[in-house]
Motif scaffolding. Structure first.
Motif: not given
Length: 522
Positions: A126-142
């Protein structure tokens, strides 16, 4: 009344199964009824009992009922007892694909990842879900994004704009995409380490990264590491980038001065020629006094250079030549910015009462580091304690009150002395390799024994004696240490008996007993 008496009939077996889990294992739950296996409090108590038994509580979740598997709140309560993987496997298909449940597990997980590593493509794709996590957490979550998303250019571009370090998990093809790479290094210069080799030689890419942090100069191509402007940009951001520059630039005065702007350490990477350059070294130590340690020996013996260094930071005195460390003017300058500079001077200066008292007036912690002679000088100690530096010697707090009440009101002659016969034990101890056994004879004629750690300082022994002596024992302000036996048991004959003695003041706090032992029994 029993804590179980209020339970309805279908839950009356609760205590029975808790005892079974306690006596056997968590897998006793497979025999329990559905009413118990669907009750969150019962499952939590069984997990707690299993944990106390040293057993993994995760097994409890394989026996829970379907309603329990659909209960997000009940599963989240288990997060403090079992792994996120177990929670994911126990959750229903609906919860496994729920964004809200995934976010809730990330909040409950001390690692912060929740069930995301085991989630299916429905969530990880889910593109929006993953980008939301990266924004709130960090790029490591990619890293948890699906393979399709990590190959998708637009998704990766959006991810690196949020966190440049997400580039690490992009497909190799996209780490060679100039637009993606530029977006990543502008957001985080550290992303340069994940860039394809070809673009590490792109000056614009490297310059954009260095504007964020000079640390990444090491990841630039060899050709760009020799670019003067880029190196200057790097060292202004992070001085230690100087070590990644070629020798020609490490010998550039402007670059070296820029590198030591925030720390003395980078000067170690300057060329030997610059370390001998008096004019440059004076400019360097004026910015970072501690850089004196990397200067050529001839300049560390240059009084003007050393004075400039200690004016910037008194700790630099330790790096001056032996002769200059005995210079009172340099000491008095050094203690203004580093009170403990007294410990770095030579013995002749530490034995000079005038110089020591002046250092104390300027804030130097003199009492801890004066010579043996001055440490036993009553008048000197009393005057030293009245100086700003002398009054701050925390090492003496344990005996200062005792000394003030006993020493200050006693005549100079005939100071009572406690005689301590110390011998280093040959028996190994877990707390001290070879403890020091002491037999103490007080001025009154009474005696006592104690064992001290070899690392113990003289004031530790003095304080012990003051605290433990019977009230009828006469006070003392000196210790006469008599060492019986050899300090080096590895290098002496078994029957060898070497003895020596030394008389010291209880004020001589800083020196460990073992130092006297080795001094008297070499």
């Amino acid at each position: 009344m029993s804590r179980w008496s209020h339970l309805p009939p279908e839950l009356r077996a609760w205590p029975l199964y808790i005892r079974r889990v306690q006596g056997s294992s968590i897998h006793e739950l497979k025999h329990a009824k559905e009413a118990l296996l669907g009750h969150p409090e019962f499952i939590l108590e069984a997990m707690q009992v299993a944990s106390r038994n040293g057993e993994s509580p995760d097994g409890a979740l394989q026996y829970v009922t379907e309603p329990f598997r659909n209960d997000a709140e009940a599963l989240l309560k288990c997060a403090s007892h079992c792994s996120m993987k177990s929670i994911f496997e126990a959750a229903s298909k609906e919860l496994q694909s729920s964004k809200d449940f995934c976010w809730a597990t990330m909040r409950a997980d001390f690692k912060g990842v929740g069930i995301l590593p085991w989630a299916g493509d429905e969530l990880r794709g889910d593109r929006d879900f993953i980008l939301d996590i990266i924004e709130q957490k960090s790029g490591d979550f990619f890293r948890f994004a699906s393979d399709e998303l990590r190959k998708d250019r637009e998704t990766v571009l959006a991810a690196v704009r949020l966190s440049g370090l997400a580039l690490e998990f992009a497909s190799p093809r996209l780490t060679n995409d100039r637009e993606v790479v530029m977006a990543a290094v502008r957001q985080s210069g550290s992303a340069l380490q994940f860039v394809f080799e070809r673009l590490r030689g792109d000056r614009d890419v490297v310059f954009a990264a260095l504007q964020q942090t000079g640390l990444v100069l090491q990841h630039a191509s060899e050709e760009l590491r020799a670019d003067r402007d880029l190196v200057l940009t790097a060292v202004r951001s992070w001085g230690f980038a100087l070590q990644d520059a070629p020798a020609t630039l490490r010998g550039d005065p402007e670059i070296v001065l820029a590198a030591v702007g925030a720390s003395a350490g980078p000067f170690r990477f300057a060329t030997d020629e610059l370390k001998r350059d008096r004019d440059l070294v004076m400019k360097v130590v004026a910015r970072q006094g501690e850089a004196l340690q990397y200067a050529h020996a001839d300049l560390r013996a240059d009084r003007e250079v050393v004075l400039l260094a200690v004016q910037q930071y008194g700790r630099a005195l330790r790096h001056g030549s032996q002769e200059l460390r005995n210079d009172p003017t340099l000491l008095h300058t050094a203690v203004l910015t580093y009170p403990e500079a007294v410990r770095d001077v030579g013995y002749p200066l530490r034995d000079n009462p005038v110089a020591m008292l002046e250092a104390g007036r300027r804030g130097g912690l003199i009492i801890s580091y004066v010579s043996h002679k001055l440490s036993g000088d009553r008048d000197f100690l009393l005057e030293a304690m009245r100086t700003p530096g002398g009054s701050k010697c925390n090492a003496f707090e344990d005996i200062k009150d005792f000394a003030n009440s006993k020493v200050a009101h006693r005549g100079e002659e005939g100071a009572p002395t406690a005689i301590v016969v110390a011998r280093q034990s040959t028996k190994y101890s877990s707390t001290s390799e070879y403890p020091i056994e002491c037999e103490i004879n007080f001025p009154s004629g009474r005696a006592m024994e104690c064992t001290m750690n070899e690392e113990a300082a003289v004031n530790d022994l003095a304080t012990f004696l003051v605290e433990h002596r019977p009230t009828d024992m006469q006070a003392f302000d000196r210790l006469h240490l008599i060492f019986d036996g050899c300090a080096d048991f590895d290098n002496c004959d078994e029957d060898e008996d070497v003895g020596a003695s030394v008389s010291i003041s209880v004020w001589d706090c800083k020196r460990p007993l073992k130092n006297y032992l080795k001094l008297c029994c070499p």
